[in-house]
Design an enzyme around this catalytic site. Structure first.
Site, PDB file in Angstrom:
ATOM      1  N   LYS A  54      46.960  -3.516 -22.438  1.00 47.54           N
ATOM      2  CA  LYS A  54      47.001  -4.777 -22.230  1.00 47.54           C
ATOM      3  C   LYS A  54      46.903  -5.322 -23.730  1.00 47.54           C
ATOM      4  O   LYS A  54      47.509  -6.487 -23.847  1.00 47.54           O
ATOM      5  CB  LYS A  54      45.592  -5.050 -21.293  1.00 47.54           C
ATOM      6  CG  LYS A  54      45.948  -4.709 -19.796  1.00 47.54           C
ATOM      7  CD  LYS A  54      44.447  -4.938 -19.212  1.00 47.54           C
ATOM      8  CE  LYS A  54      44.883  -4.305 -17.541  1.00 47.54           C
ATOM      9  NZ  LYS A  54      43.438  -4.452 -16.885  1.00 47.54           N
ATOM     10  N   GLN A  90      37.264  -5.538 -17.307  1.00 45.48           N
ATOM     11  CA  GLN A  90      38.064  -4.411 -16.602  1.00 45.48           C
ATOM     12  C   GLN A  90      37.008  -3.742 -15.641  1.00 45.48           C
ATOM     13  O   GLN A  90      35.923  -3.250 -15.951  1.00 45.48           O
ATOM     14  CB  GLN A  90      38.358  -3.369 -17.712  1.00 45.48           C
ATOM     15  CG  GLN A  90      39.264  -2.115 -17.321  1.00 45.48           C
ATOM     16  CD  GLN A  90      40.654  -2.167 -16.659  1.00 45.48           C
ATOM     17  OE1 GLN A  90      41.209  -3.696 -17.076  1.00 45.48           O
ATOM     18  NE2 GLN A  90      41.191  -1.559 -16.086  1.00 45.48           N
ATOM     19  N   ASP A 138      43.077 -12.623 -13.736  1.00 42.54           N
ATOM     20  CA  ASP A 138      42.937 -11.645 -12.574  1.00 42.54           C
ATOM     21  C   ASP A 138      43.308 -12.088 -11.258  1.00 42.54           C
ATOM     22  O   ASP A 138      43.471 -11.523 -10.403  1.00 42.54           O
ATOM     23  CB  ASP A 138      41.834 -10.774 -12.762  1.00 42.54           C
ATOM     24  CG  ASP A 138      41.814  -9.309 -13.536  1.00 42.54           C
ATOM     25  OD1 ASP A 138      43.030  -8.840 -13.476  1.00 42.54           O
ATOM     26  OD2 ASP A 138      40.700  -9.004 -14.137  1.00 42.54           O
TER      27      ASP A 138
HETATM   28  N1  GUN Z   1      41.186  -2.102 -12.945  1.00 33.94           N
HETATM   29  C1  GUN Z   1      41.978  -1.401 -12.542  1.00 33.94           C
HETATM   30  N2  GUN Z   1      43.037  -2.738 -12.425  1.00 33.94           N
HETATM   31  C2  GUN Z   1      42.487  -3.825 -12.758  1.00 33.94           C
HETATM   32  C3  GUN Z   1      43.102  -5.150 -12.904  1.00 33.94           C
HETATM   33  O1  GUN Z   1      43.872  -5.474 -12.587  1.00 33.94           O
HETATM   34  N3  GUN Z   1      41.973  -5.980 -13.339  1.00 33.94           N
HETATM   35  C4  GUN Z   1      40.694  -5.667 -13.859  1.00 33.94           C
HETATM   36  N4  GUN Z   1      39.929  -6.600 -14.026  1.00 33.94           N
HETATM   37  N5  GUN Z   1      40.333  -4.517 -13.807  1.00 33.94           N
HETATM   38  C5  GUN Z   1      41.240  -3.370 -13.192  1.00 33.94           C
END
Ligand code: GUN
Length: 300
Positions: free
Chosen positions: A54, A98, A121
């Site tokens: 990311k 995350q 998100d």
């Molecule tokens: N953990 C796995 N996928 C995601 C996501 O799309 N967003 C977040 N915040 N955590 C994750």
């Protein structure tokens, strides 16, 4: 029939280059550099790989990136304080914590502390509500990626019967909202659904989001249907050597590809779209925070 393979990897590359163009224009015309902060607590190796990706892709499209790697022992209060600092920081337009977080931290409290205007998100109750009633804002990343691939494949989704298998807050529910907006007839199926194969056989569009490897078989697919496989299931693959694994989707790909009209592979289908849509959401929130209309090609 052999299905057309929906190439999410190459679509995501194209999307990232469009995002880079929008970032360039935001900088040149408005003096705005979209900024994304990613917070990870603890050492989960899978999460670390995702977060590194990311941050890397954020920089590649010309945005400002901040990465906070906090130790496993971090308290809930410390994470809440960091979120409050990022909420108040004008150089940050997107905040992602995350998941999962270590057990001493309640993920709901953390999510609810994120300013909905920066909720890239689309996890906060306010963002979920906006999505449901069609107000502008960030759209859940994986569902947005699925929708972009469907639009590209089918052009007009109006009147098609979409069967969504899986009712999670992260994928199943938001994708159903988006498909309704596209004028699909939407059926939500889940673990208690009776005669799931018969229902899937009526689908023009199948969204598989259950997290069970190859649960959806080829003979469940209506000839010519479009199949979007959200599942990413890592399974042991001793035939590749000791300790090796491979990824399987929720759909039995080899079978379904003989019958479907179009299908996403795993890997290389929906997966690459998720991070690209996170970047798209950061452009959307940076635009909205600054009173600008977000680019229409980056949202639902
Ligand atoms: N953990 C796995 N996928 C995601 C996501 O799309 N967003 C977040 N915040 N955590 C994750």
């Amino acid at each position: 029939m052999t299905a057309r393979i929906i190439d999410g990897k190459s679509f995501a590359e194209g999307l990232r280059s469009r995002i880079a163009g929008h970032v360039e224009r935001l900088k040149a015309d408005h003096g705005i550099t979209p900024g994304l902060a990613v917070v990870i607590v603890g050492h989960d190796p899978g999460s670390q790989v995702y977060v590194a990706q990311k941050a890397k892709q954020t920089v590649e499209v010309g945005m400002h990136s901040e990465k906070y790697e906090l130790p496993e022992s971090t308290s809930e209060l410390e994470v809440l304080q960091l979120v409050a600092k990022l909420n108040a920081d004008p150089s940050i337009h997107g905040i992602l914590v995350q998941l999962p977080v270590p057990p001493q931290i309640d993920p709901k409290k953390i999510i609810e502390a994120i300013d909905p205007a920066k909720d890239v998100d689309c996890f906060t109750p306010a963002s979920v509500g906006k999505l449901a009633i069609g107000l502008p804002g960030p759209v859940s990343c994986t569902p947005l990626g699925c929708l972009m691939l469907l639009r590209d494949t089918l052009k007009d989704l109006s009147g098609l019967h979409a069967v969504v298998v899986g009712r999670s807050n992260l994928v199943g529910k938001p994708i159903a909202q988006l498909l309704l907006r596209e004028n699909c007839t939407v059926t939500m199926a889940h673990s208690r659904t009776k005669d799931l194969p018969a229902i899937v056989r009526t689908a023009d569009i199948v969204i598989a989001a259950v997290g069970r490897p190859e649960m959806i078989r080829g003979d469940w697919i209506k000839p010519g249907a479009t199949v979007i496989d959200v599942g990413i299931n890592r399974i042991d693959a001793p035939e590749r050597g000791q300790g090796r694994t491979r990824l399987l989707g929720d759909v039995a790909y080899a079978e379904a590809a003989q019958i479907a009209g179009a299908i996403t592979p795993v890997p290389g289908g929906v997966g690459p779209m998720t991070i690209a849509c996170l970047l798209a959401n950061t452009v959307t929130t940076a635009s909205l925070i600054n009173g600008l209309v977000p680019p229409s090609d980056l949202t639902a």
